[in-house]
Design an enzyme around this catalytic site. Structure first.
Site, PDB file in Angstrom:
ATOM      1  CG  ASP A   1       6.476   9.771   7.183  1.00 34.71           C
ATOM      2  OD1 ASP A   1       5.409   9.323   7.619  1.00 34.71           O
ATOM      3  OD2 ASP A   1       6.275   9.989   5.958  1.00 34.71           O
TER       4      ASP A   1
ATOM      5  CG  ASN B   1       0.675   4.867  11.778  1.00 32.72           C
ATOM      6  OD1 ASN B   1      -0.509   4.916  12.366  1.00 32.72           O
ATOM      7  ND2 ASN B   1       1.523   5.888  11.040  1.00 32.72           N
TER       8      ASN B   1
ATOM      9  CE1 TYR C   1      -7.020   3.106   4.406  1.00 27.57           C
ATOM     10  CE2 TYR C   1      -9.200   3.082   4.924  1.00 27.57           C
ATOM     11  CZ  TYR C   1      -7.968   3.191   5.373  1.00 27.57           C
ATOM     12  OH  TYR C   1      -7.920   3.599   6.607  1.00 27.57           O
TER      13      TYR C   1
ATOM     14  CE  LYS D   1      -5.235   0.946   6.410  1.00 33.96           C
ATOM     15  NZ  LYS D   1      -4.484   0.719   6.850  1.00 33.96           N
TER      16      LYS D   1
ATOM     17  CB  THR E   1      -4.850  12.174  10.433  1.00 32.49           C
ATOM     18  OG1 THR E   1      -5.839  11.837   9.629  1.00 32.49           O
ATOM     19  CG2 THR E   1      -5.656  11.848  11.865  1.00 32.49           C
TER      20      THR E   1
HETATM   21  N1  LIG Z   1      -7.987   8.547   9.738  1.00 34.08           N
HETATM   22  C1  LIG Z   1      -8.109   8.172   9.963  1.00 34.08           C
HETATM   23  O1  LIG Z   1      -9.665   8.200  10.039  1.00 34.08           O
HETATM   24  C2  LIG Z   1      -8.180   6.203   9.999  1.00 34.08           C
HETATM   25  C3  LIG Z   1      -8.792   5.278  10.383  1.00 34.08           C
HETATM   26  C4  LIG Z   1      -8.250   4.044  10.097  1.00 34.08           C
HETATM   27  C5  LIG Z   1      -7.430   4.202  10.040  1.00 34.08           C
HETATM   28  N2  LIG Z   1      -6.450   5.077   9.876  1.00 34.08           N
HETATM   29  C6  LIG Z   1      -4.837   4.323   9.178  1.00 34.08           C
HETATM   30  O2  LIG Z   1      -4.030   5.330   9.969  1.00 34.08           O
HETATM   31  C7  LIG Z   1      -2.401   4.949   9.212  1.00 34.08           C
HETATM   32  C8  LIG Z   1      -2.253   6.588   9.164  1.00 34.08           C
HETATM   33  O3  LIG Z   1      -3.492   7.355   8.997  1.00 34.08           O
HETATM   34  P1  LIG Z   1      -3.215   9.021   9.221  1.00 34.08           P
HETATM   35  O4  LIG Z   1      -4.575   9.126   9.123  1.00 34.08           O
HETATM   36  O5  LIG Z   1      -2.859   8.976  10.503  1.00 34.08           O
HETATM   37  O6  LIG Z   1      -2.636   9.397   7.750  1.00 34.08           O
HETATM   38  P2  LIG Z   1      -1.695  10.704   7.441  1.00 34.08           P
HETATM   39  O7  LIG Z   1      -1.896  10.711   6.080  1.00 34.08           O
HETATM   40  O8  LIG Z   1      -2.032  12.088   7.988  1.00 34.08           O
HETATM   41  O9  LIG Z   1      -0.585  10.023   7.910  1.00 34.08           O
HETATM   42  C9  LIG Z   1      -0.182   9.064   6.659  1.00 34.08           C
HETATM   43  C10 LIG Z   1       1.899   8.714   6.934  1.00 34.08           C
HETATM   44  O10 LIG Z   1       2.471   7.726   6.313  1.00 34.08           O
HETATM   45  C11 LIG Z   1       3.204   7.955   5.479  1.00 34.08           C
HETATM   46  N3  LIG Z   1       3.541   7.463   4.515  1.00 34.08           N
HETATM   47  C12 LIG Z   1       2.576   6.965   3.384  1.00 34.08           C
HETATM   48  N4  LIG Z   1       3.164   6.568   1.953  1.00 34.08           N
HETATM   49  C13 LIG Z   1       4.694   5.573   2.702  1.00 34.08           C
HETATM   50  C14 LIG Z   1       4.919   4.759   2.472  1.00 34.08           C
HETATM   51  N5  LIG Z   1       4.990   3.934   1.717  1.00 34.08           N
HETATM   52  N6  LIG Z   1       5.960   4.420   3.179  1.00 34.08           N
HETATM   53  C15 LIG Z   1       6.413   5.428   4.634  1.00 34.08           C
HETATM   54  N7  LIG Z   1       5.283   5.832   5.030  1.00 34.08           N
HETATM   55  C16 LIG Z   1       4.520   6.894   4.397  1.00 34.08           C
HETATM   56  C17 LIG Z   1       2.804   9.637   5.316  1.00 34.08           C
HETATM   57  O11 LIG Z   1       4.001  10.566   4.789  1.00 34.08           O
HETATM   58  C18 LIG Z   1       1.794  10.417   6.420  1.00 34.08           C
HETATM   59  O12 LIG Z   1       3.523  10.952   6.697  1.00 34.08           O
HETATM   60  C19 LIG Z   1      -2.978   4.839   7.891  1.00 34.08           C
HETATM   61  O13 LIG Z   1      -2.712   3.139   7.888  1.00 34.08           O
HETATM   62  C20 LIG Z   1      -4.547   4.916   7.996  1.00 34.08           C
HETATM   63  O14 LIG Z   1      -4.642   4.060   6.846  1.00 34.08           O
HETATM   64  C21 LIG Z   1      -6.609   6.105   9.369  1.00 34.08           C
END
Ligand SMILES: NC(=O)c1ccc[n+]([C@@H]2O[C@H](COP(=O)([O-])OP(=O)(O)OC[C@H]3O[C@@H](n4cnc5c(N)ncnc54)[C@H](O)[C@@H]3O)[C@@H](O)[C@H]2O)c1
Length: 259
Positions: free
Chosen positions: A41, A94, A160, A164, A195
């Site tokens: 991360d 992720n 976004y 995706k 989250t």
């Molecule tokens: N939460 C949702 O509802 C949801 C739904 C569909 C998809 N997603 C996808 O799931 C994934 C995780 O999302 P989440 O909800 O856990 O988000 P989150 O913000 O809780 O966690 C994301 C993590 O990614 C890290 N990050 C950001 N930029 C980065 C980079 N350049 N390099 C490395 N790490 C980096 C952040 O520090 C954080 O720890 C994402 O790809 C998001 O688009 C989330």
């Protein structure tokens, strides 16, 4: 650690964006399933604490600072997996960001590029640099985290959604190229999950409470998802239980896109 079905014994997994949310939950689940995990991360303190916790519970876990937009970071992190664990079997692409809630007529190119570089370039770089390591093991599994917003649009979230949607077809192309190498590549498509990413997006919204109610109403199961529910799907795709799945889109959305 809860040593549940050890379907990933002997496997090595790299999970990006593992300091928070879905990445953290996936790392916990893969470790509980027997995998050695490399959690990465940009939030180095977050993944260092997670790796320490998993290791003290009896798992094999190490952490790395890793910006998924930087090719040289990928080279360093893959080398770390090889040196520490002897190889790589599983990659969970992720890391991702939501971006600003801005309509197209007010969106500037810099905002667009920021989302695309993390959410889509980051997945490409993961495939590009982890692929050869997984090939050396004679095959493995890549799980790319897309979204329901890679399948349907959302006003105010064009970068976004574009990122995706791109992840979905990048996944299918990789699956076709790598089927002969026995590297399976699938995408997952979570609905809105509790989250920090969703919490922060709602906080930025002018009426976050009303927006949250709207989101809940969009999911026929009548609630937002939990990170563990997505982590279960990641573990399934990582394991041989999904051995005939590649190039597929696994939707985990409480019915959002069934409507
Ligand atoms: N939460 C949702 O509802 C949801 C739904 C569909 C998809 N997603 C996808 O799931 C994934 C995780 O999302 P989440 O909800 O856990 O988000 P989150 O913000 O809780 O966690 C994301 C993590 O990614 C890290 N990050 C950001 N930029 C980065 C980079 N350049 N390099 C490395 N790490 C980096 C952040 O520090 C954080 O720890 C994402 O790809 C998001 O688009 C989330």
């Amino acid at each position: 650690m809860n040593h549940e079905g050890q379907t990933l014994n002997g496997k090595v997994a790299l999970i990006t964006g593992a300091a928070s949310g879905l990445g953290e939950a996936s790392a916990r689940k893969l470790a509980a399933s027997g995998a050695a995990v490399l959690v990465s991360d940009i939030n180095e303190a977050g993944v260092t604490a997670l790796a320490a916790e998993l290791a003290s519970a009896g798992g094999s876990a190490i952490a790395a600072r890793h910006d998924v937009t930087q090719a040289h970071d990928w080279e360093r992190v893959i080398a770390l997996a090889m040196d520490s664990f002897g190889g790589l079997d599983i990659l969970v692409n992720n890391a991702g960001i939501a971006g600003d809630n801005t309509d197209l007529m007010n969106l500037d190119l810099e905002q667009w590029h920021r989302v695309l570089s993390i959410n889509l370039d980051g997945v490409f770089l993961g495939l590009r640099y982890a692929g050869p390591a997984i090939e050396k093991r004679g095959g493995g599994s890549v799980i790319n985290v897309s979204s329901i917003l890679g399948k349907v649009g959302l006003a105010g979230a064009a970068p976004y959604c574009a990122s995706k949607g791109g992840v979905s077809l990048l996944t299918k192309s990789a699956a076709l190229e790598w089927a002969p190498l026995k590297i399976r590549v699938n995408s997952i498509h979570p609905g809105f999950v509790e989250t920090p990413l969703v919490d922060q997006a709602l906080e930025k919204h002018e009426d976050g409470g009303a927006m949250r109610e709207l989101l809940v109403a969009g999911h026929p199961l009548g609630r937002l998802g939990q990170a563990t529910e997505v982590a279960n799907a990641v573990a399934f795709l990582a394991s041989d239980e999904s051995s005939f799945m590649t190039g597929s889109e696994l939707v985990i959305d409480g019915g959002y896109t069934a409507q």
